[in-house]
Design a protein around this motif. Structure first.
Motif, PDB file in Angstrom:
ATOM      1  N   HIS A 201       0.840  -1.208   0.000  1.00 12.52           N
ATOM      2  CA  HIS A 201       0.000   0.000   0.000  1.00 12.52           C
ATOM      3  C   HIS A 201       0.880   1.267   0.000  1.00 12.52           C
ATOM      4  N   HIS A 205       1.979   4.430  -2.883  1.00 13.18           N
ATOM      5  CA  HIS A 205       1.896   5.898  -2.771  1.00 13.18           C
ATOM      6  C   HIS A 205       3.129   6.566  -3.387  1.00 13.18           C
ATOM      7  N   GLU A 221      -6.378   6.753  -1.996  1.00 15.60           N
ATOM      8  CA  GLU A 221      -6.324   5.647  -1.029  1.00 15.60           C
ATOM      9  C   GLU A 221      -7.030   4.399  -1.565  1.00 15.60           C
TER      10      GLU A 221
HETATM   11 ZN   LIG Z   1      -2.555   5.284   2.097  1.00 14.31          ZN
END
Ligand SMILES: [Zn+2]
Length: 319
Positions: A201, A205, A221
């Motif tokens: 995750h 980003h 997100e």
């Molecule tokens: Zn995040």
């Protein structure tokens, strides 16, 4: 081409100058007039080393630093906000030697520091937690080398190949990415040692690299959790899954709720949709109209369709 390179060089120079301005050093030396050359050398070494240390040090590291002379220490010592130097030691040293010793001194504040390289990628790993489980540390590093090159190749091949992980006891959330650095909460890792796909995750980003005001947070997100769902190396082992649809949900709920909707969109509406939106966001070309252009429907219409028949086939990776 030449023009572009010059512009980039100028940009990097001005960023360097900015970094220098945002840190401050005060040298406590009542006798400064007789040590001007040495003090200048120490100041220059500080500006070379401290921004790198502070960026790596993680959470809210002090930007204002006081330097004192202390003859009881053999050479040089440093922690955030504070440097101590044996003047006699420093007088005989080149600036390069001082810089090296200063960085070594700062590194002693960390419980571990390592740099691993593999296949053109590197990971600097800093732990400020004396209790970090070595097996967890190894799993975080292994997961980086397993997943990050895939994400870079799949979504953004311009993304950096040099990443920094910092495990910090002072940081209380789960994890966060900024620039090329990912900050992990030591407490979270202790409580959730199997949750290694936090790496998936968070490194997504870095790959996203949208900059400011490229799109809504729920979308950023949602994409990062969709990517964790699809590419995560051991979501089974961490018992991480996408929650079933319920009427109370909205695509703006973000994270896993949005990610499940994206899995449904990829399965029934348009394969490749998420990668397309990701590249539009990076190019700052994303608008709400993007949904219509790509699928023929607005985001609200798509969610409406999803809510009527939210069945989706999900597959999770495991070790
Ligand atoms: Zn995040």
């Amino acid at each position: 081409m030449i023009k572009q390179t010059t512009l980039l060089a100028l940009l990097m120079l001005s960023m360097g100058a900015f970094a220098q301005r945002s840190y401050q050093i005060t040298i406590n030396d009542p006798d400064s007039s007789s040590h001007m050359a040495l003090n200048e050398k120490l100041k220059s070494a500080f500006f070379k080393v401290y921004p790198t240390f502070a960026q790596a040090d993680g959470y809210r590291t002090k930007r204002q630093v006081t330097l004192e002379f202390a003859n009881e220490i053999p050479a040089i010592a440093g922690k955030e906000g504070e440097i101590k130097v044996n003047r006699k030691w420093a007088e005989n040293k080149s600036q390069k030697k001082i810089e090296k010793a200063l960085f070594e001194a700062f590194k002693k504040n960390w419980n571990s520091y390592s740099v691993d390289k593999k296949g053109g990628y590197s990971l600097t790993f800093i732990s400020k937690d004396p209790g970090l489980d070595l097996a967890v540390r190894k799993k975080l590093i292994d997961t980086y080398f397993e997943i990050y090159p895939t994400l870079v190749k799949t979504f953004n091949d311009k993304s950096t190949h040099d990443v920094l992980f910092v495990v910090d006891t002072a940081y209380k959330a789960v994890a966060e990415a900024s620039g090329n650095r990912i900050l992990f909460s030591a407490g979270y890792l202790k409580a959730h040692p199997t949750d290694i796909d936090v790496v998936t995750h968070e490194t997504m980003h870095i790959v996203q690299g949208y900059g400011y005001s490229a799109g809504p947070v729920w979308l950023t997100e949602g994409i990062a959790d969709y990517v964790r769902y699809k590419y995560g190396v051991d979501n089974v082992g961490s018992k991480w899954s996408l929650p079933n649809y319920s009427e109370k949900q909205s695509y703006k709920n973000s994270y896993r709720i949005t990610a499940r909707f994206f899995a449904w969109l990829e399965q029934y509406v348009k394969p490749g949709l998420i990668a397309n939106l990701d590249s539009q966001l990076r190019a700052h070309q994303y608008t709400e109209q993007s949904w219509v252009n790509l699928t023929g429907k607005t985001i609200d219409q798509l969610w409406e369709d999803y809510s009527k028949n939210p069945v989706v086939e999900l597959k999770y990776n495991s070790k």
